[in-house]
Design an enzyme around this catalytic site. Sequence first.
Site, PDB file in Angstrom:
ATOM      1  N   CYS A  85      -6.969  20.774  17.292  1.00  6.50           N
ATOM      2  CA  CYS A  85      -8.066  20.853  17.576  1.00  6.50           C
ATOM      3  C   CYS A  85      -9.120  19.528  18.000  1.00  6.50           C
ATOM      4  O   CYS A  85      -9.006  20.033  19.088  1.00  6.50           O
ATOM      5  CB  CYS A  85      -9.649  20.758  16.048  1.00  6.50           C
ATOM      6  SG  CYS A  85     -10.683  22.031  16.041  1.00  6.50           S
ATOM      7  N   HIS A 203      -5.034  24.686  12.709  1.00  6.80           N
ATOM      8  CA  HIS A 203      -5.304  23.274  11.820  1.00  6.80           C
ATOM      9  C   HIS A 203      -3.604  23.587  11.153  1.00  6.80           C
ATOM     10  O   HIS A 203      -4.035  24.511   9.882  1.00  6.80           O
ATOM     11  CB  HIS A 203      -6.244  22.811  10.799  1.00  6.80           C
ATOM     12  CG  HIS A 203      -7.288  22.632  11.649  1.00  6.80           C
ATOM     13  ND1 HIS A 203      -7.977  21.261  11.508  1.00  6.80           N
ATOM     14  CD2 HIS A 203      -8.940  23.260  11.808  1.00  6.80           C
ATOM     15  CE1 HIS A 203      -8.779  20.998  12.320  1.00  6.80           C
ATOM     16  NE2 HIS A 203      -9.703  21.739  12.712  1.00  6.80           N
ATOM     17  N   GLU A 205      -2.478  21.287   9.924  1.00  5.73           N
ATOM     18  CA  GLU A 205      -2.317  20.038   8.499  1.00  5.73           C
ATOM     19  C   GLU A 205      -2.997  21.132   7.260  1.00  5.73           C
ATOM     20  O   GLU A 205      -3.276  20.116   6.320  1.00  5.73           O
ATOM     21  CB  GLU A 205      -2.943  18.912   8.970  1.00  5.73           C
ATOM     22  CG  GLU A 205      -4.550  18.763   8.594  1.00  5.73           C
ATOM     23  CD  GLU A 205      -5.516  19.480   9.817  1.00  5.73           C
ATOM     24  OE1 GLU A 205      -6.859  19.596  10.421  1.00  5.73           O
ATOM     25  OE2 GLU A 205      -4.316  20.249  10.668  1.00  5.73           O
TER      26      GLU A 205
END
Length: 227
Positions: A85, A203, A205
């Site tokens: 990002c 994302h 994560e």
Amino acid sequence: MTVAVVQFGGSNCDRDTVQALESLDIDAERVWHEDSLPEDTDGIVLPGGFSYGDYLRAGAMAAHSPIMDEVKEAAEEGTPVLGICNGAQVGCEASLTPGAFTTNESARFQCEHVHVSVENADTPWTRQFEEGEVIELPIAHGEGRFEIEDDRLAALEDDGRVLFRYCEADGTVTPEANPNGSKHSVAGVTGEAGDNVAVLMPHPERATLPDIGVTDGQGVLEGFRTD
């Protein structure tokens, strides 16, 4: 291995990234952008957030942070580097990867889950998947539209350097499945020095811990494994 997660002023995904990596038994350490990389650094994440408040252009100021010279050198030496990002924007601004991420076509902040197709499964970041496989990841950005000159994009595609494309759940690439207007629906690309470097807007994560739902991001973060 130890993964250094670089914390810029305005980063807000650094702790999330450390937690996600450690859940995969990958050691991770947050490193302030004005400090040096730890000597035992075996991987680097440029995490999401709003470095320097996204003034000038998203990622433009962070790309000139003191630590970035070390990040570039490590990337050239083959160290795995992943920009997520805002970290993807930093990576592009620092010329680790080609192209640029700019204002979404909607001119609005987009926060939702999207589907992406795996365009090249022969990279550290995609080797857990099959080519053409569709995975689900969240996005949260206002400047995620990937832009690049047509001839350079054609070269990226010919060289297999497009990692992911936004798509429908069945893998069909459509304008409706493209959340930000990225050229050719590109969601992630590999680096100038090699596929040890990659940036993507979704994302991984945030799609790693089973307790919060989707876990497709695990496969992306597994790119830091050397065993």
